[in-house]
Design a protein around this motif. Structure first.
Motif, PDB file in Angstrom:
ATOM      1  N   UNK A  12      -2.535  49.597   3.740  1.00 41.21           N
ATOM      2  CA  UNK A  12      -2.585  50.869   2.784  1.00 41.21           C
ATOM      3  C   UNK A  12      -1.609  50.360   1.871  1.00 41.21           C
ATOM      4  N   UNK A  13      -2.977  50.254   0.785  1.00 38.57           N
ATOM      5  CA  UNK A  13      -1.870  49.464  -0.391  1.00 38.57           C
ATOM      6  C   UNK A  13      -2.015  50.628  -0.986  1.00 38.57           C
ATOM      7  N   UNK A  14      -2.467  51.763  -1.719  1.00 39.95           N
ATOM      8  CA  UNK A  14      -2.082  52.391  -2.742  1.00 39.95           C
ATOM      9  C   UNK A  14      -1.957  53.402  -2.276  1.00 39.95           C
ATOM     10  N   UNK A  15      -1.130  55.046  -2.135  1.00 40.03           N
ATOM     11  CA  UNK A  15      -1.034  56.211  -1.035  1.00 40.03           C
ATOM     12  C   UNK A  15       0.065  56.404  -2.521  1.00 40.03           C
ATOM     13  N   UNK A  16       0.452  57.971  -2.150  1.00 45.09           N
ATOM     14  CA  UNK A  16       1.336  58.818  -2.705  1.00 45.09           C
ATOM     15  C   UNK A  16       2.100  59.783  -1.730  1.00 45.09           C
ATOM     16  N   UNK A  17       3.286  59.754  -1.632  1.00 38.78           N
ATOM     17  CA  UNK A  17       3.813  61.999  -1.144  1.00 38.78           C
ATOM     18  C   UNK A  17       3.524  62.597  -2.362  1.00 38.78           C
ATOM     19  N   UNK A  18       2.900  63.596  -1.951  1.00 37.84           N
ATOM     20  CA  UNK A  18       3.343  65.159  -2.625  1.00 37.84           C
ATOM     21  C   UNK A  18       4.383  65.978  -1.519  1.00 37.84           C
ATOM     22  N   UNK A  19       4.969  66.819  -2.810  1.00 37.56           N
ATOM     23  CA  UNK A  19       6.236  68.017  -2.068  1.00 37.56           C
ATOM     24  C   UNK A  19       6.408  68.870  -3.169  1.00 37.56           C
ATOM     25  N   UNK A  20       5.231  69.979  -3.084  1.00 34.53           N
ATOM     26  CA  UNK A  20       4.803  70.899  -4.235  1.00 34.53           C
ATOM     27  C   UNK A  20       6.219  71.780  -4.010  1.00 34.53           C
ATOM     28  N   UNK A  21       7.249  71.323  -3.183  1.00 35.80           N
ATOM     29  CA  UNK A  21       8.707  72.970  -3.163  1.00 35.80           C
ATOM     30  C   UNK A  21       9.540  72.398  -4.485  1.00 35.80           C
ATOM     31  N   UNK A  22       9.791  73.161  -4.745  1.00 34.56           N
ATOM     32  CA  UNK A  22      10.563  73.468  -6.518  1.00 34.56           C
ATOM     33  C   UNK A  22      11.935  72.841  -5.836  1.00 34.56           C
ATOM     34  N   UNK A  23      12.319  74.007  -4.658  1.00 38.08           N
ATOM     35  CA  UNK A  23      13.710  73.204  -3.995  1.00 38.08           C
ATOM     36  C   UNK A  23      14.331  72.170  -3.202  1.00 38.08           C
ATOM     37  N   UNK A  24      13.730  71.096  -3.853  1.00 36.74           N
ATOM     38  CA  UNK A  24      13.898  69.486  -2.682  1.00 36.74           C
ATOM     39  C   UNK A  24      14.582  69.117  -3.416  1.00 36.74           C
ATOM     40  N   UNK A  25      15.463  68.449  -3.588  1.00 30.86           N
ATOM     41  CA  UNK A  25      15.813  67.174  -4.432  1.00 30.86           C
ATOM     42  C   UNK A  25      15.097  65.815  -4.375  1.00 30.86           C
ATOM     43  N   UNK A  26      15.153  65.288  -5.294  1.00 37.75           N
ATOM     44  CA  UNK A  26      14.175  63.819  -5.276  1.00 37.75           C
ATOM     45  C   UNK A  26      14.650  63.104  -4.236  1.00 37.75           C
ATOM     46  N   UNK A  27      15.557  62.716  -3.745  1.00 39.82           N
ATOM     47  CA  UNK A  27      16.510  61.962  -3.430  1.00 39.82           C
ATOM     48  C   UNK A  27      16.252  62.050  -2.037  1.00 39.82           C
ATOM     49  N   UNK A  28      16.203  63.201  -0.870  1.00 38.09           N
ATOM     50  CA  UNK A  28      15.492  63.861  -0.005  1.00 38.09           C
ATOM     51  C   UNK A  28      13.846  63.790  -0.518  1.00 38.09           C
ATOM     52  N   UNK A  29      13.185  63.873  -1.013  1.00 38.76           N
ATOM     53  CA  UNK A  29      11.441  63.504  -1.254  1.00 38.76           C
ATOM     54  C   UNK A  29      11.883  61.555  -0.629  1.00 38.76           C
ATOM     55  N   UNK A  30      12.335  60.855  -1.719  1.00 40.45           N
ATOM     56  CA  UNK A  30      12.047  59.967  -1.788  1.00 40.45           C
ATOM     57  C   UNK A  30      12.489  59.096  -0.345  1.00 40.45           C
ATOM     58  N   UNK A  31      13.990  60.180  -0.035  1.00 34.75           N
ATOM     59  CA  UNK A  31      14.055  58.929   1.438  1.00 34.75           C
ATOM     60  C   UNK A  31      13.024  59.423   2.558  1.00 34.75           C
ATOM     61  N   UNK A  32      12.576  61.220   2.734  1.00 30.89           N
ATOM     62  CA  UNK A  32      11.045  61.271   3.516  1.00 30.89           C
ATOM     63  C   UNK A  32       9.864  59.488   2.836  1.00 30.89           C
ATOM     64  N   UNK A  33       9.952  59.833   1.931  1.00 28.77           N
ATOM     65  CA  UNK A  33       8.572  59.101   1.379  1.00 28.77           C
ATOM     66  C   UNK A  33       8.799  57.292   2.188  1.00 28.77           C
ATOM     67  N   UNK A  34      10.313  56.623   2.076  1.00 27.23           N
ATOM     68  CA  UNK A  34      10.866  55.840   2.268  1.00 27.23           C
ATOM     69  C   UNK A  34      10.271  55.831   4.089  1.00 27.23           C
TER      70      UNK A  34
END
Length: 58
Positions: A12-34
Motif C-alpha cells: 500500500x503506497x497511498x492511503x488515507x484515513x477519514x474521520x467524519x466525526x466533529x467531536x474527535x481531536x486531531x491527535x486521536x485520529x492521527x494516533x489511530x491512523x498510525x
C-alpha cells in the motif's frame, strides 16, 4: 486476526484515513491512523506509514 501474518502481503503506497466525526481531536485520529499502519506492517503488509492527506477542513 491478531497474531496472524499474511503469506504474500500486499503493498500500500497511498492511503488515507477519514474521520467524519466533529467531536474527535486531531491527535486521536492521527494516533489511530498510525496504529493502523503499524498493525498492517506487523501483519506482513508493506505499507507507507505516511498518509496522503493529513487534515482537510471546510
Amino acid at each position: 486476526m491478531m497474531n496472524k501474518k499474511m503469506v504474500n502481503g500486499g503493498t500500500v503506497i497511498n492511503w488515507i484515513c477519514i474521520n467524519f466525526s466533529r467531536n474527535v481531536q486531531e491527535s486521536v485520529t492521527h494516533g489511530f491512523c498510525s496504529k493502523l499502519a503499524q498493525m498492517c506492517g506487523i501483519s506482513g503488509m508493506n505499507i507507507n506509514p505516511n498518509l496522503v492527506l493529513h487534515k482537510c477542513t471546510p
